[in-house]
Design a protein around this motif. Structure first.
Motif, PDB file in Angstrom:
ATOM      1  N   ILE A  68      -2.879   4.010   0.114  1.00 56.41           N
ATOM      2  CA  ILE A  68      -4.024   3.397  -0.226  1.00 56.41           C
ATOM      3  C   ILE A  68      -3.441   1.901   1.347  1.00 56.41           C
ATOM      4  O   ILE A  68      -4.792   1.859   1.890  1.00 56.41           O
ATOM      5  CB  ILE A  68      -3.866   1.878  -1.161  1.00 56.41           C
ATOM      6  N   LEU A  69      -2.287   2.471   1.866  1.00 57.17           N
ATOM      7  CA  LEU A  69      -2.354   1.084   3.000  1.00 57.17           C
ATOM      8  C   LEU A  69      -2.320   2.431   4.021  1.00 57.17           C
ATOM      9  O   LEU A  69      -2.512   1.652   5.495  1.00 57.17           O
ATOM     10  CB  LEU A  69      -0.732   0.458   3.129  1.00 57.17           C
ATOM     11  N   THR A  70      -2.338   3.722   4.278  1.00 56.43           N
ATOM     12  CA  THR A  70      -1.971   4.739   5.063  1.00 56.43           C
ATOM     13  C   THR A  70      -3.532   4.898   5.144  1.00 56.43           C
ATOM     14  O   THR A  70      -3.637   5.832   6.833  1.00 56.43           O
ATOM     15  CB  THR A  70      -0.557   5.546   5.591  1.00 56.43           C
ATOM     16  N   TRP A  71      -4.374   5.848   4.399  1.00 56.53           N
ATOM     17  CA  TRP A  71      -5.414   6.235   4.380  1.00 56.53           C
ATOM     18  C   TRP A  71      -5.936   5.826   5.139  1.00 56.53           C
ATOM     19  O   TRP A  71      -6.116   6.596   5.771  1.00 56.53           O
ATOM     20  CB  TRP A  71      -6.418   6.274   3.137  1.00 56.53           C
ATOM     21  N   LEU A  89      -4.695  -7.825   0.115  1.00 54.98           N
ATOM     22  CA  LEU A  89      -4.765  -6.605  -0.453  1.00 54.98           C
ATOM     23  C   LEU A  89      -4.501  -5.891  -1.709  1.00 54.98           C
ATOM     24  O   LEU A  89      -4.886  -5.155  -2.066  1.00 54.98           O
ATOM     25  CB  LEU A  89      -4.709  -5.581   1.163  1.00 54.98           C
ATOM     26  N   LYS A  90      -3.053  -6.484  -1.240  1.00 53.67           N
ATOM     27  CA  LYS A  90      -2.227  -5.547  -2.984  1.00 53.67           C
ATOM     28  C   LYS A  90      -2.511  -6.374  -4.024  1.00 53.67           C
ATOM     29  O   LYS A  90      -2.842  -5.751  -4.952  1.00 53.67           O
ATOM     30  CB  LYS A  90      -0.554  -5.658  -2.594  1.00 53.67           C
ATOM     31  N   ARG A  91      -3.321  -7.925  -3.628  1.00 51.00           N
ATOM     32  CA  ARG A  91      -3.310  -8.802  -5.002  1.00 51.00           C
ATOM     33  C   ARG A  91      -4.501  -8.197  -5.996  1.00 51.00           C
ATOM     34  O   ARG A  91      -4.786  -8.388  -6.800  1.00 51.00           O
ATOM     35  CB  ARG A  91      -3.154  -9.790  -4.182  1.00 51.00           C
ATOM     36  N   ALA A  92      -5.350  -7.469  -4.943  1.00 49.59           N
ATOM     37  CA  ALA A  92      -6.945  -7.821  -5.045  1.00 49.59           C
ATOM     38  C   ALA A  92      -6.684  -5.831  -5.366  1.00 49.59           C
ATOM     39  O   ALA A  92      -7.214  -5.731  -6.960  1.00 49.59           O
ATOM     40  CB  ALA A  92      -7.217  -7.459  -3.786  1.00 49.59           C
TER      41      ALA A  92
END
Length: 350
Positions: A68-71, A89-92
């Motif tokens: 999710i963080l590299t796409w 973002l991770k919390r979301a």
């Protein structure tokens, strides 16, 4: 430029909802938005439960895991440098996985403000993409479409090539939205364009191969929706090959794709092939530690055996599916097994 994207960029409101499948809403179930249940309530063509309902249950972004963080371009340096944005973002994402949709939306708006303050273009892109996914979860198709169109506009304005995986990825989502709305012509154009583009890159790297599998899977579901079972089988087989490559032969995702292959063969009236696929899915499911969704496969196999006139085995499969559904508290398994048992009873009364 992709024709469908040009149309959507100019007129994102052009699609109208026209889809009558049994839908349960959210990324959680076929990105929860796409819980197609292949069904016909007559005995001669019993409903079969489409496992696409489950494919995204624990993997909300795609059938295969994509970081999710590299796409959309995040790297480790970004994580360290923009820790507050990344953590938000991770919390979301976590809130979305917990179905805390209002809280997830609040966190995403906070993340978007942070990204804008930092003038972090990748962060802004990713926020819009996640917001679009969240809109899918809550079945806000118009909102999701506008957000994905915004992502596409931002990507293209930055000079991203049309055959870049990110552009194909977003175009795929827009094609899916058109499938769920009135314009199947745009959906078909979109899916075929995505397939054409990904075919050039499918062996380039892992992400490309993964996306190739997803596109084939989603296009197969579209083809089933319009009744083209023969073509759907070809694309489901491609998706299954990719799934086996990444998850091995004994995985839940492979089992569920075998279930879909069985359903599609059934719809093509190839009952022997349908039975073979579902028997293979059951064998695979028995080897899995988590048998939550195995009950549905048993019930589907029972319906196919019933169709072939093998009543004793059909009843055995349906009762086992019911027991598994109860054991793992899977409502779909229980409902499908009950339906199967009702059909057996109706057949016995004739």
């Amino acid at each position: 430029m992709l024709k469908i994207c040009k149309v959507l960029l100019k007129n994102p409101q052009n699609c109208r909802i026209l889809w009558s499948a049994n839908q349960k809403i959210s990324f959680k179930h076929r990105l929860n938005l796409w819980s197609v249940k292949l069904h016909n309530v007559t005995f001669n063509f019993p409903k079969l439960s489409d496992s696409y309902y489950y494919k995204f249950n624990k993997h909300p972004s795609l059938i295969f895991a994509i970081s999710i963080l590299t796409w959309l371009g995040f790297a480790k340096d970004d994580e360290e440098k923009e820790s507050e944005l990344i953590m938000t973002l991770k919390r979301a994402v976590l809130c979305k996985q917990r179905e805390q949709y209002d809280k997830a939306e609040q966190m995403l708006h906070l993340a978007l403000r942070l990204a804008q303050q930092q003038m972090n273009d990748q962060g802004i892109l990713y926020c819009y993409d996640l917001m679009g996914n969240l809109a899918f979860d809550t079945y806000e198709l118009d909102k999701a479409e506008k957000l994905f169109v915004s992502v596409l506009q931002l990507l293209l304005s930055k000079g991203t090539p049309e055959d870049d995986l990110k552009v194909i990825h977003i175009s795929l989502k827009l094609a899916r939205i058109c499938q769920l709305k009135a314009d199947t012509e745009k959906a078909d154009i979109g899916y075929r364009w995505c397939l054409e583009q990904i075919d050039k890159h499918k062996d380039a790297n892992e992400n490309a191969k993964v996306l190739y599998g997803v596109i084939n899977d989603w296009y197969a579901q579209y083809l089933l929706d319009i009744g083209d079972t023969k073509k759907a089988l070809n694309h489901l087989n491609e998706a299954h090959k990719v799934c086996q490559e990444f998850h091995g032969e004994n995985s839940e995702k492979s089992m569920l794709l075998l279930n879909d292959l069985g359903i599609t063969s059934f719809r093509a009236e190839d009952y022997d092939k349908a039975e073979t696929y579902l028997q293979e899915a059951v064998t695979m499911g028995n080897k899995l530690e988590d048998k939550t969704h195995l009950g549905v496969v048993h019930a589907n196999l029972g319906l196919i055996l019933l169709q072939k006139g093998i009543l004793k085995e059909a009843e055995k499969c349906c009762r086992l599916g019911w027991k598994l559904g109860k054991k793992y508290e899977n409502t779909e398994s229980v409902e499908q097994s009950n339906y199967c048992l009702e059909q057996i009873k109706l057949h016995a009364e004739k």
